[in-house]
Write a protein that holds these residues in place. Structure first.
Motif, PDB file in Angstrom:
ATOM      1  N   UNK A  80       0.828  -1.209   0.000  1.00  0.00           N
ATOM      2  CA  UNK A  80       0.000   0.000   0.000  1.00  0.00           C
ATOM      3  C   UNK A  80       0.862   1.258   0.000  1.00  0.00           C
ATOM      4  N   UNK A  81       1.982   1.223   0.715  1.00  0.00           N
ATOM      5  CA  UNK A  81       2.899   2.368   0.722  1.00  0.00           C
ATOM      6  C   UNK A  81       3.496   2.587  -0.671  1.00  0.00           C
ATOM      7  N   UNK A  82       3.944   1.509  -1.311  1.00  0.00           N
ATOM      8  CA  UNK A  82       4.539   1.618  -2.647  1.00  0.00           C
ATOM      9  C   UNK A  82       3.521   2.128  -3.657  1.00  0.00           C
ATOM     10  N   UNK A  89       2.887  10.631  -6.521  1.00  0.00           N
ATOM     11  CA  UNK A  89       3.950  11.322  -7.248  1.00  0.00           C
ATOM     12  C   UNK A  89       3.777  11.287  -8.761  1.00  0.00           C
ATOM     13  N   UNK A  90       2.999  10.331  -9.244  1.00  0.00           N
ATOM     14  CA  UNK A  90       2.901  10.142 -10.692  1.00  0.00           C
ATOM     15  C   UNK A  90       4.090   9.378 -11.254  1.00  0.00           C
ATOM     16  N   UNK A  91       4.898   8.772 -10.384  1.00  0.00           N
ATOM     17  CA  UNK A  91       6.075   8.017 -10.822  1.00  0.00           C
ATOM     18  C   UNK A  91       5.657   6.710 -11.479  1.00  0.00           C
ATOM     19  N   UNK A  92       6.598   6.106 -12.185  1.00  0.00           N
ATOM     20  CA  UNK A  92       6.362   4.823 -12.836  1.00  0.00           C
ATOM     21  C   UNK A  92       6.589   3.653 -11.887  1.00  0.00           C
ATOM     22  N   UNK A  93       7.408   3.875 -10.862  1.00  0.00           N
ATOM     23  CA  UNK A  93       7.655   2.832  -9.880  1.00  0.00           C
ATOM     24  C   UNK A  93       7.701   3.450  -8.483  1.00  0.00           C
ATOM     25  N   UNK A  94       7.014   2.782  -7.566  1.00  0.00           N
ATOM     26  CA  UNK A  94       7.048   3.167  -6.161  1.00  0.00           C
ATOM     27  C   UNK A  94       7.803   2.101  -5.390  1.00  0.00           C
ATOM     28  N   UNK A 122       2.483   0.311 -12.614  1.00  0.00           N
ATOM     29  CA  UNK A 122       1.088   0.263 -13.060  1.00  0.00           C
ATOM     30  C   UNK A 122       0.682  -1.152 -13.455  1.00  0.00           C
ATOM     31  N   UNK A 123       1.664  -2.033 -13.653  1.00  0.00           N
ATOM     32  CA  UNK A 123       1.385  -3.408 -14.061  1.00  0.00           C
ATOM     33  C   UNK A 123       1.401  -4.416 -12.923  1.00  0.00           C
ATOM     34  N   UNK A 124       2.073  -4.085 -11.830  1.00  0.00           N
ATOM     35  CA  UNK A 124       2.351  -5.102 -10.814  1.00  0.00           C
ATOM     36  C   UNK A 124       2.634  -4.440  -9.463  1.00  0.00           C
ATOM     37  N   UNK A 125       2.113  -5.034  -8.412  1.00  0.00           N
ATOM     38  CA  UNK A 125       2.404  -4.564  -7.054  1.00  0.00           C
ATOM     39  C   UNK A 125       2.651  -5.790  -6.188  1.00  0.00           C
TER      40      UNK A 125
END
Length: 161
Positions: A80-82, A89-94, A122-125
Motif C-alpha cells: 500500500x505504501x509503494x 507522485x505520478x512516478x512509474x515505480x514506487x 502500473x502493471x504489478x504490485x
C-alpha cells in the motif's frame, strides 16, 4: 549499493521513467542512494519518510483497516505504501520499506530484523519479506540493498517482451 542505485537510475533514464520512495524503517536511505547518482534529478520524483501510521494513512493512503489488521510491519502495508507513493507522485515505480530494525520493537510475529520491501508499477504490485540479522544499521542498509535490487528486477522485467 552504489552499483544498484546507478543501475536503477540508468534503467529509469533509458526508459524515460520516474521513481518515488516511501520509507519507514530506512528513514530516507533508499532516496539517498538514488539521489547520490549523478543525473538522478531526471528520474526521481520524491521520497517520503513515513515513520508514523498517520502519515502512512493520510499521505500515502494506506487503509486504516490494513494498518489495524496487518500492522505497519506487513506485506500489505509495504504494498500500500509503494502504491500510494507511486500514485501520489505520478512516478512509474514506487519503492517502499517497512519493518523492525531494532534493537527494540520486535514481536513474536515480527521480530527484530523482520522487514518488508514493496514495489509498485502500473502493471504489478508486490512485497517481499526478509528476516535479517545484525545491528540496527546493518538491517537498515541490507533493506536498502534489497529495495534497490527488487526495483531493478521489476524494471528489467517490464522491458522484457
Amino acid at each position: 549499493m552504489k552499483n544498484l542505485s546507478a543501475e536503477l537510475v540508468r534503467i529509469l533514464k533509458e526508459n524515460n521513467m520516474k521513481a518515488a520512495t516511501a520509507e519507514s524503517l530506512t528513514g530516507g536511505m533508499v532516496s539517498e542512494q538514488i539521489t547520490a547518482v549523478a543525473g538522478a534529478s531526471r528520474v526521481f520524483e520524491c521520497g517520503i519518510c513515513s515513520y508514523s501510521n498517520r502519515i502512512k494513512h493520510e499521505l500515502l493512503g494506506v487503509p486504516t483497516e490494513v494498518l489495524e489488521q496487518f500492522t505497519e510491519y506487513s506485506k500489505e502495508t509495504a504494498m500500500a505504501m509503494a502504491e500510494g507513493v507511486r500514485k501520489l507522485s505520478g512516478a512509474d515505480i514506487g519503492i517502499a520499506t517497512t519493518g523492525v530494525a531494532g534493537p527494540d520493537g520486535g514481536t513474536e510475529t515480527n521480530p527484530v530484523g523482520s522487514v518488508y520491501v514493496g514495489i509498485s508499477t502500473k502493471h504489478h504490485c508486490f512485497a517481499v519479506h526478509f528476516l535479517l540479522a545484525g545491528s540496527r544499521d546493518t538491517i537498515r542498509k541490507d533493506t536498502v540493498s534489497y529495495a534497490l535490487r527488487y526495483a531493478v528486477r521489476e524494471l528489467e522485467a517490464l522491458r522484457t517482451p
